[in-house]
Design a protein around this motif. Structure first.
Motif, PDB file in Angstrom:
ATOM      1  N   LYS A  42     -11.035  -2.916   1.784  1.00 20.49           N
ATOM      2  CA  LYS A  42     -10.445  -1.760   1.090  1.00 20.49           C
ATOM      3  C   LYS A  42     -10.242  -0.620   2.074  1.00 20.49           C
ATOM      4  O   LYS A  42     -11.188  -0.165   2.719  1.00 20.49           O
ATOM      5  CB  LYS A  42     -11.363  -1.319  -0.042  1.00 20.49           C
TER       6      LYS A  42
ATOM      7  N   THR B 250     -10.156   2.883   3.105  1.00 20.91           N
ATOM      8  CA  THR B 250     -10.885   4.023   2.556  1.00 20.91           C
ATOM      9  C   THR B 250      -9.962   5.153   2.117  1.00 20.91           C
ATOM     10  O   THR B 250     -10.115   5.704   1.025  1.00 20.91           O
ATOM     11  CB  THR B 250     -11.900   4.549   3.593  1.00 20.91           C
TER      12      THR B 250
ATOM     13  N   TYR C  36      -5.781  -2.409  -0.600  1.00 20.85           N
ATOM     14  CA  TYR C  36      -6.434  -3.533   0.058  1.00 20.85           C
ATOM     15  C   TYR C  36      -5.510  -4.187   1.077  1.00 20.85           C
ATOM     16  O   TYR C  36      -4.298  -4.256   0.879  1.00 20.85           O
ATOM     17  CB  TYR C  36      -6.890  -4.559  -0.983  1.00 20.85           C
TER      18      TYR C  36
ATOM     19  N   ASP D 158     -10.880   1.609   9.365  1.00 16.78           N
ATOM     20  CA  ASP D 158     -10.235   2.242   8.207  1.00 16.78           C
ATOM     21  C   ASP D 158     -10.822   1.781   6.871  1.00 16.78           C
ATOM     22  O   ASP D 158     -10.302   2.094   5.818  1.00 16.78           O
ATOM     23  CB  ASP D 158      -8.729   1.965   8.220  1.00 16.78           C
ATOM     24  N   GLY D 159     -11.897   1.022   6.919  1.00 14.42           N
ATOM     25  CA  GLY D 159     -12.507   0.472   5.704  1.00 14.42           C
ATOM     26  C   GLY D 159     -12.339  -1.029   5.608  1.00 14.42           C
ATOM     27  O   GLY D 159     -13.151  -1.709   4.991  1.00 14.42           O
ATOM     28  N   THR D 160     -11.279  -1.563   6.215  1.00  4.91           N
ATOM     29  CA  THR D 160     -11.040  -3.012   6.142  1.00  4.91           C
ATOM     30  C   THR D 160     -11.999  -3.799   7.025  1.00  4.91           C
ATOM     31  O   THR D 160     -11.987  -5.024   7.006  1.00  4.91           O
ATOM     32  CB  THR D 160      -9.586  -3.370   6.499  1.00  4.91           C
TER      33      THR D 160
ATOM     34  N   THR E  66     -14.994  -4.015   6.447  1.00  2.00           N
ATOM     35  CA  THR E  66     -15.974  -4.552   5.497  1.00  2.00           C
ATOM     36  C   THR E  66     -15.235  -5.422   4.490  1.00  2.00           C
ATOM     37  O   THR E  66     -14.321  -4.940   3.813  1.00  2.00           O
ATOM     38  CB  THR E  66     -16.699  -3.404   4.756  1.00  2.00           C
TER      39      THR E  66
END
Length: 134
Positions: free
Chosen positions: A46, A48, A53, A62-64, A66
């Motif tokens: 995801k 952020t 997604y 950038d959040g991806t 995780t």
């Protein structure tokens, strides 16, 4: 002689989940960000800033980086954002060998992604060995 390849189906990678018994608890409808063309079984993260997604990328920031779930059906967002559905949490059992990882992900990145999924109770089936990107 031409070679035919068949797409990845839900039953290829999802071995067990209790979605029907839990009435939708394990799955979520999510926006897939413009520019992605993902297939069923793609591991996603995801973003952020936008809440959208994209393909999981362990080296991103950038959040991806995780893993946040696994795409249930194909989602072609090459022209614009599109809706998608993901397996977002367990209890669920998957076959990690059948998941789709971005080609830039190493075996270590995949292990980290599987650990992220395990934290969501999406468990790689015992005995599965992940050898690298698909």
């Amino acid at each position: 002689m031409p070679t035919n390849s068949e797409r990845n189906y839900l039953g290829d990678w999802l071995k067990q989940d209790l979605d029907k018994e839990l009435m939708g608890y394990t799955r979520e409808d999510v926006p897939i960000v413009h520019g992605e063309n993902l297939k069923s079984g793609a591991v996603v993260g995801k973003i952020t800033a936008s809440g959208k997604y994209a393909h999981y990328d362990n080296s991103a920031s950038d959040g991806t980086q995780t893993a946040a779930g696994i795409l249930i059906g194909d989602a072609d967002a090459t022209a614009a954002d599109v809706p998608g559905a993901i397996l977002a949490r367990g209890p669920a059992e998957i076959d990690g060998n059948k998941l789709i990882w971005d080609s830039g992900q190493s075996a270590g990145d995949i292990t980290a992604g599987l650990a992220d999924l395990a934290a969501l109770q999406i468990i790689n089936r015992p005995g599965s060995t992940v050898t690298g990107p698909v």
